[in-house]
Design a protein around this motif. Structure first.
Motif, PDB file in Angstrom:
ATOM      1  N   VAL A 136      39.428  19.600  45.792  1.00 47.44           N
ATOM      2  CA  VAL A 136      40.130  20.424  46.777  1.00 47.44           C
ATOM      3  C   VAL A 136      41.026  21.436  46.064  1.00 47.44           C
ATOM      4  N   ARG A 137      41.723  20.983  45.034  1.00 53.71           N
ATOM      5  CA  ARG A 137      42.597  21.887  44.272  1.00 53.71           C
ATOM      6  C   ARG A 137      41.773  22.968  43.573  1.00 53.71           C
ATOM      7  N   TRP A 138      40.636  22.578  43.024  1.00 55.94           N
ATOM      8  CA  TRP A 138      39.758  23.520  42.313  1.00 55.94           C
ATOM      9  C   TRP A 138      39.222  24.594  43.237  1.00 55.94           C
ATOM     10  N   ARG A 139      38.711  24.204  44.400  1.00 56.39           N
ATOM     11  CA  ARG A 139      38.126  25.184  45.317  1.00 56.39           C
ATOM     12  C   ARG A 139      39.214  26.059  45.948  1.00 56.39           C
ATOM     13  N   THR A 140      40.414  25.493  46.152  1.00 58.95           N
ATOM     14  CA  THR A 140      41.522  26.278  46.703  1.00 58.95           C
ATOM     15  C   THR A 140      41.954  27.362  45.729  1.00 58.95           C
ATOM     16  N   LYS A 141      42.123  26.989  44.472  1.00 60.89           N
ATOM     17  CA  LYS A 141      42.494  27.980  43.459  1.00 60.89           C
ATOM     18  C   LYS A 141      41.385  29.023  43.310  1.00 60.89           C
ATOM     19  N   GLN A 142      40.139  28.594  43.409  1.00 63.26           N
ATOM     20  CA  GLN A 142      39.023  29.521  43.300  1.00 63.26           C
ATOM     21  C   GLN A 142      39.085  30.591  44.391  1.00 63.26           C
ATOM     22  N   ASN A 143      39.438  30.203  45.609  1.00 66.36           N
ATOM     23  CA  ASN A 143      39.594  31.172  46.691  1.00 66.36           C
ATOM     24  C   ASN A 143      40.688  32.189  46.374  1.00 66.36           C
ATOM     25  N   LEU A 144      41.775  31.723  45.797  1.00 66.66           N
ATOM     26  CA  LEU A 144      42.861  32.623  45.421  1.00 66.66           C
ATOM     27  C   LEU A 144      42.439  33.547  44.288  1.00 66.66           C
ATOM     28  N   ASP A 145      41.645  33.030  43.363  1.00 66.06           N
ATOM     29  CA  ASP A 145      41.168  33.849  42.239  1.00 66.06           C
ATOM     30  C   ASP A 145      40.278  34.989  42.731  1.00 66.06           C
ATOM     31  N   TYR A 146      39.320  34.659  43.593  1.00 64.93           N
ATOM     32  CA  TYR A 146      38.439  35.699  44.130  1.00 64.93           C
ATOM     33  C   TYR A 146      39.246  36.760  44.875  1.00 64.93           C
ATOM     34  N   SER A 147      40.232  36.324  45.634  1.00 67.73           N
ATOM     35  CA  SER A 147      41.035  37.257  46.423  1.00 67.73           C
ATOM     36  C   SER A 147      41.797  38.222  45.528  1.00 67.73           C
ATOM     37  N   PHE A 148      42.423  37.706  44.490  1.00 70.49           N
ATOM     38  CA  PHE A 148      43.186  38.543  43.558  1.00 70.49           C
ATOM     39  C   PHE A 148      42.274  39.569  42.893  1.00 70.49           C
ATOM     40  N   LEU A 149      41.134  39.109  42.415  1.00 70.65           N
ATOM     41  CA  LEU A 149      40.191  39.974  41.714  1.00 70.65           C
ATOM     42  C   LEU A 149      39.647  41.064  42.635  1.00 70.65           C
ATOM     43  N   MET A 150      39.294  40.695  43.846  1.00 65.70           N
ATOM     44  CA  MET A 150      38.739  41.676  44.776  1.00 65.70           C
ATOM     45  C   MET A 150      39.748  42.780  45.112  1.00 65.70           C
ATOM     46  N   LEU A 151      40.997  42.399  45.328  1.00 67.13           N
ATOM     47  CA  LEU A 151      42.002  43.405  45.665  1.00 67.13           C
ATOM     48  C   LEU A 151      42.268  44.344  44.496  1.00 67.13           C
ATOM     49  N   TYR A 152      42.233  43.814  43.274  1.00 70.99           N
ATOM     50  CA  TYR A 152      42.410  44.678  42.107  1.00 70.99           C
ATOM     51  C   TYR A 152      41.231  45.638  41.960  1.00 70.99           C
ATOM     52  N   ALA A 153      40.035  45.155  42.239  1.00 70.39           N
ATOM     53  CA  ALA A 153      38.827  45.955  42.038  1.00 70.39           C
ATOM     54  C   ALA A 153      38.613  46.983  43.142  1.00 70.39           C
ATOM     55  N   GLN A 154      39.173  46.753  44.326  1.00 74.76           N
ATOM     56  CA  GLN A 154      38.820  47.527  45.514  1.00 74.76           C
ATOM     57  C   GLN A 154      38.910  49.041  45.339  1.00 74.76           C
ATOM     58  N   PRO A 155      39.974  49.601  44.767  1.00 78.40           N
ATOM     59  CA  PRO A 155      40.061  51.067  44.703  1.00 78.40           C
ATOM     60  C   PRO A 155      39.304  51.701  43.548  1.00 78.40           C
ATOM     61  N   LYS A 156      38.607  50.910  42.759  1.00 79.15           N
ATOM     62  CA  LYS A 156      37.985  51.450  41.551  1.00 79.15           C
ATOM     63  C   LYS A 156      36.611  52.067  41.774  1.00 79.15           C
ATOM     64  N   GLY A 157      35.913  51.665  42.834  1.00 81.16           N
ATOM     65  CA  GLY A 157      34.555  52.158  42.995  1.00 81.16           C
ATOM     66  C   GLY A 157      34.049  52.028  44.416  1.00 81.16           C
ATOM     67  N   THR A 158      32.806  52.422  44.607  1.00 78.94           N
ATOM     68  CA  THR A 158      32.194  52.430  45.935  1.00 78.94           C
ATOM     69  C   THR A 158      31.715  51.051  46.353  1.00 78.94           C
ATOM     70  N   PHE A 159      31.110  50.324  45.420  1.00 75.70           N
ATOM     71  CA  PHE A 159      30.576  48.994  45.709  1.00 75.70           C
ATOM     72  C   PHE A 159      31.195  47.969  44.761  1.00 75.70           C
ATOM     73  N   TYR A 160      31.295  46.739  45.240  1.00 77.44           N
ATOM     74  CA  TYR A 160      31.834  45.643  44.432  1.00 77.44           C
ATOM     75  C   TYR A 160      30.793  44.536  44.354  1.00 77.44           C
ATOM     76  N   LEU A 161      30.463  44.109  43.142  1.00 78.51           N
ATOM     77  CA  LEU A 161      29.481  43.050  42.908  1.00 78.51           C
ATOM     78  C   LEU A 161      30.189  41.819  42.362  1.00 78.51           C
TER      79      LEU A 161
END
Length: 497
Positions: free
Chosen positions: A229-254
């Motif tokens: 539960v701790r692992w998957r919870t932190k993983q959700n936070l990791d994806y969220s942080f990364l996506m927000l940082y990446a968002q203004p850099k380009g047209t598509f996000y992979l």
């Protein structure tokens, strides 16, 4: 020749309750209750559509705010003196200018109110590249046994053209707070890919320690252990942080992971598949496994991340994505089959898969996983080519059937083991040749680390008088000569291509 070696919160929270509401309505025996529930659901659906419309209006605010954040981060990295109290105050006040999707983070992660700079990434390496077509995000964490990141990066960069490299950025998100470990990963990436770091195609970032909430008392659900539960919870936070940082850099996000291999033409294949879509989509899938190979429009990322943060403690990331699609398009008055058809319009699968999972040791301690994408198929490990007639020889110990003769004839790859200093691979042409260019490639998609290191390319002129002159007087071609008359025309410290 030879070689050497807000409102949206209310709406979506209610949206998560769709199944419960529908179940209650279905069980009810009174028509009035049914009408009431249906009315509530239809009203909620309209509110969600309005919230999505408002989200698009705010995306440009996110871009401008993150530009300001990057400017502050750059100033922090380049500054050699302490900030004044006035400068620190200005930096903290940037959060007051953040768009709604950033300020809403304080509702889902209330501890951030005490650490207002916790949404600022630590940029270890990066040229702040923006305006590209494709942004790739790779979260990586410390594993107990084996690390796959460098091989994954080799696979992603393998055979990319300069044009493709100039139109993408790969963000490695080291999702750890131990500074020593983060720096060791960053240095490993820099050592393996110095040109890509310098050009800006690779970035390495990490989160501030204050970004993560207390994960010690999470509710156990779905029969998962406390550690899972701790692992998957932190993983959700990791994806969220990364996506927000990446968002203004380009047209598509992979979205990728740190233990995969990619097909050589994956970028072109993604571009072709996206270009031929005639309908609105939210996710294009280039792997059937988990969260690997999922392509999003950057403009959709704030809404997606907000949904993740609402329920980050409740379910794994791939389940949350499915629930978001349910909220967007499923009609509670229709059955599950209709719902799946509607979701399939937003979540479109490409075949064959472009990415394969290769990791065995999970980032969850003690977990072994042998997940394979059956739609990936086999990689082409060599390309058929024509070479001039020659006698080939090597001092390297050949591995199994992967002989030097086969690779020279273009029939297979050459694989050897236990190399030592002084080993060689030689090609003696049956007739003298005027060589205009040469091309060697070492490593392949499945074994990118099995390549030549500290290698030189040497050629022997056919003219014996010229050889003697080179040995006696040095090279008039500005190439150093060996004692036996060879000219050293190529060097490579890491690999030879």
């Amino acid at each position: 020749m030879r070689r050497r070696h807000g409102p949206l919160l209310t709406a979506l929270c209610l949206g998560a309750a769709f199944p419960l509401l529908w179940y209650a309505a279905w069980q009810g025996s009174r028509g009035n209750d049914l009408d009431m529930y249906q009315s509530q659901l239809l009203e909620l659906r309209q509110r969600l559509l309005y919230a999505e419309k408002e989200n698009k209006k705010r995306s440009h605010e996110l871009s401008s705010a993150l530009d300001e954040i990057k400017h502050v981060v750059a100033k922090r990295m380049n500054s050699t003196t302490n900030h004044t109290d006035d400068t620190k105050w200005k930096e903290l006040n940037l959060t007051r200018k953040l768009p709604v999707h950033f300020t809403n983070m304080y509702y889902y992660l209330p501890h951030l109110r005490e650490y207002e700079d916790a949404i600022f990434p630590n940029v270890i390496f990066g040229q702040q590249r923006t305006g590209v077509s494709l942004v790739m995000g790779i979260p990586t964490v410390k594993r107990e046994k084996h690390h796959y990141l460098i091989n994954t990066l080799h696979s992603l960069l393998y055979e990319l053209s300069e044009e493709q490299k100039n139109d993408c950025v790969i963000i490695i998100f080291v999702a750890e707070v131990n500074a020593e470990y983060v720096n060791s990963v960053a240095e490993s990436v820099k050592t393996s890919f110095p040109r890509e770091i310098q050009s800006g195609v690779l970035e390495v970032i990490s989160p501030p320690a204050s970004y993560y909430p207390d994960l010690s008392n999470l509710k156990k659900t779905f029969g998962d252990s406390e550690d899972r539960v701790r692992w998957r919870t932190k993983q959700n936070l990791d994806y969220s942080f990364l996506m927000l940082y990446a968002q203004p850099k380009g047209t598509f996000y992979l979205q990728l992971e740190d233990d995969i291999i990619a097909k050589p033409d994956y970028i072109q294949s993604i571009e072709n598949f996206a270009a031929k879509q005639s309908q609105e989509w939210m996710i294009l899938e280039f792997s059937q496994l988990g969260f690997i190979g999922k392509l999003f429009k950057s403009e959709d990322l704030p809404l997606i991340v907000e949904f993740f943060l609402m329920f980050y403690k409740d379910k794994p990331i791939d389940w949350l994505i499915d629930h978001l699609l349910w909220v967007k398009v499923c009609n509670p008055e229709k059955d599950a089959i209709h719902c799946e058809k509607e979701k399939a319009k937003l979540r479109i699968r490409a075949k064959p898969s472009l990415f394969q999972h290769v990791g065995i040791y999970s980032s969850l301690a003690g977990k072994i996983q042998n997940l394979k994408d059956k739609d990936f198929g086999k990689n082409v490990l060599h390309k058929t080519h024509n070479n001039p007639p020659a006698k080939v020889d090597t001092s390297l110990r050949t591995y199994q059937q992967y002989t030097l003769e086969k690779v020279y004839k273009g029939k297979d790859c050459f694989w050897a083991s236990a190399p030592v200093a002084g080993d060689y691979i030689s090609f003696t042409f049956l007739n003298p040749l005027k060589v205009e260019k040469y091309f060697f490639r070492s490593g392949n998609m499945e074994h990118p680390g099995d390549k030549l290191f500290n290698t030189t390319v040497e050629v022997l002129p056919a003219d014996e008088m010229l050889r003697k002159e080179l040995v006696d007087n040095g090279s008039k071609f500005n190439y150093p000569a060996t004692k036996d008359g060879y000219l050293k025309i190529g060097w490579c410290v890491t690999s030879l291509k």
